[in-house]
Scaffold this active site. Structure first.
Site, short mmCIF file in Angstrom:
data_model
loop_
_atom_site.label_atom_id
_atom_site.label_comp_id
_atom_site.label_asym_id
_atom_site.label_seq_id
_atom_site.Cartn_x
_atom_site.Cartn_y
_atom_site.Cartn_z
N SER A 1 1.24 8.58 -7.63
CA SER A 1 1.38 9.25 -5.99
C SER A 1 0.71 9.53 -5.64
O SER A 1 -0.01 9.84 -4.45
CB SER A 1 2.44 10.68 -6.34
OG SER A 1 3.94 9.60 -5.91
N LYS B 1 -0.69 16.26 2.56
CA LYS B 1 0.51 15.68 2.07
C LYS B 1 2.24 16.33 2.52
O LYS B 1 1.82 17.93 2.33
CB LYS B 1 0.77 15.41 1.11
CG LYS B 1 2.37 14.97 0.44
CD LYS B 1 2.16 14.57 -1.04
CE LYS B 1 3.48 13.91 -1.64
NZ LYS B 1 2.69 13.38 -3.13
N SER C 1 3.58 8.56 -4.09
CA SER C 1 3.96 9.02 -2.39
C SER C 1 3.28 9.72 -0.95
O SER C 1 3.53 9.96 -0.36
CB SER C 1 5.14 10.61 -2.81
OG SER C 1 4.58 11.47 -3.55
#
Length: 484
Positions: free
Chosen positions: A182, A83, A158
């Site tokens: 997330s 990420k 996210s």
């Protein structure tokens, strides 16, 4: 699809050690897959393919020189993705904020460094929501990520880029973070596994925004993977204090193989009030419960009335935890004027996304009622005690991850808070494993959350492994010519 794209990272590492396939071949196969699928889903936003191939060749040389291949690192020569909110040396770390464009990591985050020491080879960094605070992975730096099962639908946030690239078969596992769902929502929407560890088990050091105070335990770093067998090995690699984050403490991690379904307490929470959950997600939760019951588990319905106030509890406990406000983070050291930025957004001049601007407004409103906020903080602490007493040492909770399968882009804004089914478990600090449960009639992934008591990560992962054996786990996106 190349068979290597269906293997777990654990199996790929074993095949590399047995010299059935080279690390270079495994890495190149996943690079080729990213090149094929990424134009459609925009999951990987910056690549390091040349570096990854060189690292794979070095891994092959190390294997050739090894006197005991089994002594090599557990993920020796296996590709992965990271990420973009985490520092990965030489890669951008903007967290989707335009004002951070040009920011390049000079060292690895703790979790990234641990993955690399375990032999994993990062292929690149993946898309996310602006400052990691929305359930769509969309920002003005990289654009929007689409779902590999239907690019017109969200990949979640996210860690949506991670969910999408793994769901598309282009990465065996990746690194995400989770303060309101997330890891679990992207895992759910993209049909893969995700594990939110017990609060304080894995350090968050080296990500942006950096959690502070109690949020260090509410926000957790953890893995997403296409196969459940990777979750525990990855968790063991990631877990443990790093001497930097104060909220991370030593914890003993159990063994999923020691868990028996015979006599396991399985709780199915009565869903009351809003937001309503779709029938197909309630049914797949019931399917999971029925299977576990047939295997000897004791399935029990349970009513937890305080869950009706999940949104208020999550937001008030987050607000009471201290640290920088979302508005301060959006300003990046400068005053952030929410109403003015909203007006700029409507005229197309804002460098921010609408959800991020709206969240700064919601944050301001929630701070106007301190007495109500304290009441919900106390309610949250009471609910945490209820969970602890209910789950004990050997119980799990089956809970929906969202109200429906992946919605179309922008739809999560109306209504805005359907993600409470994941968020509430963050402030409870419980370990939760997101488990795929096949596809619905439209070909979209179904799934269920499996939550356990504090420190019982091995229990939720053990249940995930059993559900994968019964229901199949990750299903490659069917009928999508752009992904084949």
């Amino acid at each position: 699809m190349n068979p290597l794209l269906a293997c777990s990272g654990t199996e790929l590492a074993a095949r590399i050690r047995r010299r059935e396939v080279s690390s270079r071949e495994v890495v190149k196969t996943h690079i080729d897959r990213i090149r094929r699928v990424n134009p459609a889903i925009n999951a990987v936003v910056r690549t390091r393919f040349d570096e990854a191939l060189r690292e794979a060749e070095a891994a092959d040389r190390a294997l050739a020189a090894a006197t005991s291949p089994e002594a090599l690192a557990p993920f020796h020569g296996v590709p992965c993705t990271i990420k973009e909110a985490f520092n990965l040396e030489g890669m951008p770390q903007t967290s989707g904020l335009v004002s951070r464009k040009g920011n390049t990591a000079v060292a690895d985050a703790t979790a990234v460094a641990r993955l690399r020491r375990a032999g994993a080879i990062p292929l690149g960094v993946t898309n996310l929501s602006e400052l990691c605070m929305w359930m769509e992975s969309n920002n003005k730096v990289y654009g929007r990520t689409g779902n590999p099962y239907d690019p017109a639908r969200i990949a979640g946030g996210s860690s949506g880029g991670e969910g999408a690239v793994i769901g598309a078969g282009a990465s065996p596992f990746g690194l995400g973070s989770d303060v309101g769902g997330s890891i679990r929502m992207p895992a759910f929407f993209n049909g893969v596994f995700g594990h939110k560890p017990t609060g304080g088990l894995v350090p968050n050091t080296g990500q942006h925004p950096l959690p502070e105070n109690e949020i260090e335990r509410y926000c957790t770093t953890g893995p997403l993977a296409r196969r459940a067998e990777d979750l525990m090995p990855l968790l063991r690699v990631l877990a443990g204090p790093d001497g930097i984050e104060q909220g991370c403490v030593p914890m003993e991690i159990g063994r999923p193989e020691d868990v028996s379904l015979q006599g396991l307490e399985v709780y199915v929470v009565e869903i009351r009030g809003t937001p309503a959950v779709s029938d197909d997600l309630l049914q797949c939760r019931q399917d999971a419960a029925s299977f576990l019951g047939r295997r000897g588990a004791r399935v029990r319905p349970v009513r937890l009335d305080k869950l009706r106030h999940s949104m208020e509890i999550w937001s008030c406990m987050m607000g009471a935890a201290g640290g920088k406000s979302f508005r301060e983070l959006m300003g990046g050291g400068q005053p952030f004027r929410s109403t003015r930025e909203l007006a700029r957004w409507f005229t197309g001049r804002s460098p921010h996304t609408l959800p991020a601007i709206v969240l700064t407004l919601v944050e301001r409103v929630s701070g106007l009622f301190p007495r109500s906020a304290q009441r919900f903080v106390e309610m949250g602490r009471e609910l945490r005690a209820e969970f602890s007493g209910l789950l004990g040492a050997g119980g799990v909770l089956l809970y929906p991850p969202y109200t429906s399968t992946a919605p179309k882009h922008n739809k999560p804004m109306f209504p805005m808070f359907n993600w409470v089914y994941t968020a509430i478990l963050n402030v409870m600090e419980l370990p939760v494993t997101q488990v795929p449960m096949g596809l619905d009639r439209r070909g979209l992934p179904l799934g269920v959350q499996v939550a356990g008591n504090h420190g019982r990560d091995h229990l939720t992962i053990a249940v995930a492994l059993e559900l994968e054996r019964e229901f199949g786990g990750w299903v490659p996106p069917p009928g999508s010519a752009y992904l084949m």
